[in-house]
Write a protein that holds these residues in place. Structure first.
Motif, PDB file in Angstrom:
ATOM      1  N   ASN A   4     -25.102 -99.157  10.363  1.00 22.40           N
ATOM      2  CA  ASN A   4     -25.880 -97.980  10.713  1.00 22.40           C
ATOM      3  C   ASN A   4     -26.953 -98.312  11.747  1.00 22.40           C
ATOM      4  O   ASN A   4     -27.932 -97.601  11.877  1.00 22.40           O
ATOM      5  CB  ASN A   4     -26.503 -97.340   9.467  1.00 22.40           C
ATOM      6  N   GLY A   5     -26.761 -99.392  12.479  1.00 17.56           N
ATOM      7  CA  GLY A   5     -27.713 -99.794  13.500  1.00 17.56           C
ATOM      8  C   GLY A   5     -27.448 -99.105  14.825  1.00 17.56           C
ATOM      9  O   GLY A   5     -26.487 -98.356  14.986  1.00 17.56           O
ATOM     10  N   LYS A   6     -28.305 -99.381  15.771  1.00 14.37           N
ATOM     11  CA  LYS A   6     -28.186 -98.796  17.107  1.00 14.37           C
ATOM     12  C   LYS A   6     -27.344 -99.655  18.034  1.00 14.37           C
ATOM     13  O   LYS A   6     -26.775 -99.153  18.993  1.00 14.37           O
ATOM     14  CB  LYS A   6     -29.578 -98.595  17.695  1.00 14.37           C
ATOM     15  N   ALA A   7     -27.275-100.947  17.759  1.00 13.71           N
ATOM     16  CA  ALA A   7     -26.548-101.863  18.630  1.00 13.71           C
ATOM     17  C   ALA A   7     -25.048-101.734  18.432  1.00 13.71           C
ATOM     18  O   ALA A   7     -24.571-101.556  17.307  1.00 13.71           O
ATOM     19  CB  ALA A   7     -26.981-103.300  18.363  1.00 13.71           C
ATOM     20  N   LYS A   8     -24.324-101.838  19.522  1.00 13.79           N
ATOM     21  CA  LYS A   8     -22.869-101.885  19.462  1.00 13.79           C
ATOM     22  C   LYS A   8     -22.485-103.356  19.614  1.00 13.79           C
ATOM     23  O   LYS A   8     -22.774-103.975  20.637  1.00 13.79           O
ATOM     24  CB  LYS A   8     -22.276-101.048  20.589  1.00 13.79           C
ATOM     25  N   ILE A   9     -21.846-103.923  18.605  1.00 14.99           N
ATOM     26  CA  ILE A   9     -21.533-105.349  18.559  1.00 14.99           C
ATOM     27  C   ILE A   9     -20.025-105.531  18.560  1.00 14.99           C
ATOM     28  O   ILE A   9     -19.327-104.920  17.749  1.00 14.99           O
ATOM     29  CB  ILE A   9     -22.125-105.999  17.294  1.00 14.99           C
ATOM     30  N   LEU A  16     -18.664-112.480  22.839  1.00 15.19           N
ATOM     31  CA  LEU A  16     -19.634-111.693  22.088  1.00 15.19           C
ATOM     32  C   LEU A  16     -20.266-110.680  23.036  1.00 15.19           C
ATOM     33  O   LEU A  16     -20.715-111.033  24.124  1.00 15.19           O
ATOM     34  CB  LEU A  16     -20.722-112.589  21.491  1.00 15.19           C
ATOM     35  N   SER A  17     -20.294-109.433  22.613  1.00 11.92           N
ATOM     36  CA  SER A  17     -20.910-108.364  23.402  1.00 11.92           C
ATOM     37  C   SER A  17     -21.838-107.565  22.499  1.00 11.92           C
ATOM     38  O   SER A  17     -21.421-107.070  21.451  1.00 11.92           O
ATOM     39  CB  SER A  17     -19.827-107.458  23.988  1.00 11.92           C
ATOM     40  N   ILE A  18     -23.104-107.464  22.910  1.00 12.82           N
ATOM     41  CA  ILE A  18     -24.084-106.660  22.186  1.00 12.82           C
ATOM     42  C   ILE A  18     -24.702-105.702  23.198  1.00 12.82           C
ATOM     43  O   ILE A  18     -25.260-106.131  24.207  1.00 12.82           O
ATOM     44  CB  ILE A  18     -25.184-107.529  21.545  1.00 12.82           C
ATOM     45  N   PHE A  87     -31.546 -93.166  29.533  1.00 11.80           N
ATOM     46  CA  PHE A  87     -30.266 -93.789  29.881  1.00 11.80           C
ATOM     47  C   PHE A  87     -30.242 -95.317  29.894  1.00 11.80           C
ATOM     48  O   PHE A  87     -29.204 -95.907  30.135  1.00 11.80           O
ATOM     49  CB  PHE A  87     -29.814 -93.300  31.273  1.00 11.80           C
ATOM     50  N   GLY A  88     -31.380 -95.986  29.681  1.00 12.65           N
ATOM     51  CA  GLY A  88     -31.429 -97.438  29.774  1.00 12.65           C
ATOM     52  C   GLY A  88     -30.667 -98.128  28.660  1.00 12.65           C
ATOM     53  O   GLY A  88     -30.479 -97.570  27.573  1.00 12.65           O
ATOM     54  N   GLN A  89     -30.215 -99.335  28.950  1.00 14.27           N
ATOM     55  CA  GLN A  89     -29.567-100.139  27.913  1.00 14.27           C
ATOM     56  C   GLN A  89     -29.716-101.619  28.235  1.00 14.27           C
ATOM     57  O   GLN A  89     -29.895-102.014  29.378  1.00 14.27           O
ATOM     58  CB  GLN A  89     -28.102 -99.763  27.720  1.00 14.27           C
ATOM     59  N   VAL A 162     -34.428-101.445  18.413  1.00  9.03           N
ATOM     60  CA  VAL A 162     -33.805-101.580  17.093  1.00  9.03           C
ATOM     61  C   VAL A 162     -34.877-101.751  16.024  1.00  9.03           C
ATOM     62  O   VAL A 162     -36.003-102.139  16.308  1.00  9.03           O
ATOM     63  CB  VAL A 162     -32.810-102.771  17.044  1.00  9.03           C
ATOM     64  N   ASP A 163     -34.507-101.449  14.789  1.00 12.19           N
ATOM     65  CA  ASP A 163     -35.419-101.680  13.660  1.00 12.19           C
ATOM     66  C   ASP A 163     -35.503-103.177  13.377  1.00 12.19           C
ATOM     67  O   ASP A 163     -34.648-103.956  13.802  1.00 12.19           O
ATOM     68  CB  ASP A 163     -34.912-100.945  12.417  1.00 12.19           C
ATOM     69  N   ASP A 164     -36.513-103.579  12.611  1.00 10.90           N
ATOM     70  CA  ASP A 164     -36.707-104.995  12.301  1.00 10.90           C
ATOM     71  C   ASP A 164     -35.508-105.589  11.564  1.00 10.90           C
ATOM     72  O   ASP A 164     -35.093-106.708  11.843  1.00 10.90           O
ATOM     73  CB  ASP A 164     -37.978-105.195  11.472  1.00 10.90           C
ATOM     74  N   ALA A 165     -34.944-104.840  10.622  1.00 12.66           N
ATOM     75  CA  ALA A 165     -33.789-105.347   9.862  1.00 12.66           C
ATOM     76  C   ALA A 165     -32.595-105.579  10.790  1.00 12.66           C
ATOM     77  O   ALA A 165     -31.891-106.592  10.667  1.00 12.66           O
ATOM     78  CB  ALA A 165     -33.410-104.369   8.757  1.00 12.66           C
ATOM     79  N   GLU A 166     -32.383-104.665  11.738  1.00 10.35           N
ATOM     80  CA  GLU A 166     -31.277-104.847  12.676  1.00 10.35           C
ATOM     81  C   GLU A 166     -31.551-106.028  13.612  1.00 10.35           C
ATOM     82  O   GLU A 166     -30.637-106.778  13.951  1.00 10.35           O
ATOM     83  CB  GLU A 166     -31.035-103.578  13.485  1.00 10.35           C
ATOM     84  N   ALA A 167     -32.796-106.215  14.022  1.00  8.07           N
ATOM     85  CA  ALA A 167     -33.147-107.369  14.858  1.00  8.07           C
ATOM     86  C   ALA A 167     -32.830-108.670  14.120  1.00  8.07           C
ATOM     87  O   ALA A 167     -32.265-109.606  14.703  1.00  8.07           O
ATOM     88  CB  ALA A 167     -34.625-107.318  15.252  1.00  8.07           C
ATOM     89  N   ASN A 168     -33.165-108.740  12.844  1.00  7.22           N
ATOM     90  CA  ASN A 168     -32.844-109.934  12.046  1.00  7.22           C
ATOM     91  C   ASN A 168     -31.336-110.154  11.975  1.00  7.22           C
ATOM     92  O   ASN A 168     -30.860-111.288  12.090  1.00  7.22           O
ATOM     93  CB  ASN A 168     -33.423-109.807  10.629  1.00  7.22           C
ATOM     94  N   HIS A 169     -30.584-109.093  11.796  1.00  7.17           N
ATOM     95  CA  HIS A 169     -29.125-109.182  11.742  1.00  7.17           C
ATOM     96  C   HIS A 169     -28.563-109.689  13.084  1.00  7.17           C
ATOM     97  O   HIS A 169     -27.684-110.561  13.104  1.00  7.17           O
ATOM     98  CB  HIS A 169     -28.549-107.815  11.391  1.00  7.17           C
ATOM     99  N   LEU A 170     -29.080-109.162  14.182  1.00 13.26           N
ATOM    100  CA  LEU A 170     -28.615-109.604  15.509  1.00 13.26           C
ATOM    101  C   LEU A 170     -28.935-111.076  15.750  1.00 13.26           C
ATOM    102  O   LEU A 170     -28.119-111.813  16.322  1.00 13.26           O
ATOM    103  CB  LEU A 170     -29.231-108.734  16.601  1.00 13.26           C
TER     104      LEU A 170
END
Length: 180
Positions: A4-9, A16-18, A87-89, A162-170
């Protein structure tokens, strides 16, 4: 696996593509868009009257020219901020030999190729993203991100959106991928 994160992995065939969209502060984006409408009205109003004063008021034209330069710079800055916000990424794309690090709007922007042997120390860092935090630009979706890494003697950051939890996951994914 819950995603449920914002990053597409994507991690397949040794690549590896993030891809992470820019941080969206909808209040700031809508306010900036409305402000840009007022900015445009002011610009067109001044441009239609520019140079119409009589020869005795050269100082007025000098002031308006000075004001117009500052007004234009401010407007261009808001246009950039809005384009980034909408539009940034950020992209991290790597095979085992090279990492492509990008911060782009419509594929235009910072693009850096890095040798993976020089990349070290993926880590998270707390970033205060409010208007009055330690990074005032974070309110607009700009500034240092929540994930940092070292490349040679420089430090790069990304993932402000991204949220902190998603940053840790990445960071876990990146450290596992670049494990030496």
């Amino acid at each position: 696996m819950l995603n449920n994160g914002k990053a597409k992995i994507e991690n397949s065939a040794g690549t590896l593509s993030i891809i992470i969209p820019s941080k969206k502060n909808w209040f700031a984006l809508l306010f900036g868009t409305a402000w840009l409408g007022g900015w445009y009205f002011g610009l067109t109003n001044v441009l239609t009257s520019f140079g119409k004063s009589d020869n005795d008021n050269i100082g007025v034209d000098g002031f308006i020219t000075f004001w117009l330069v500052g007004w234009t710079i401010g407007g261009l800055a808001i246009i950039f901020i809005l384009l980034w916000g909408y539009f940034g990424q950020e992209k991290i794309i790597s095979d085992r030999n090279e990492l492509l690090f990008e911060k782009t709007i419509f594929n235009i922007g910072l693009k850096k190729r890095m040798d993976v042997r020089e990349i070290r120390n993926f880590r998270t860092e707390k970033v205060m993203t409010g208007m009055f935090g330690n990074n005032g630009y974070a309110f607009w979706g700009l500034g240092p991100g929540k994930i940092k890494f070292d490349y040679g003697l420089k430090t790069y950051s990304f993932a402000l959106g991204v949220d902190d939890a998603e940053a840790n996951h990445l960071v876990e994914i990146l450290n596992a991928y670049f494990k030496k």
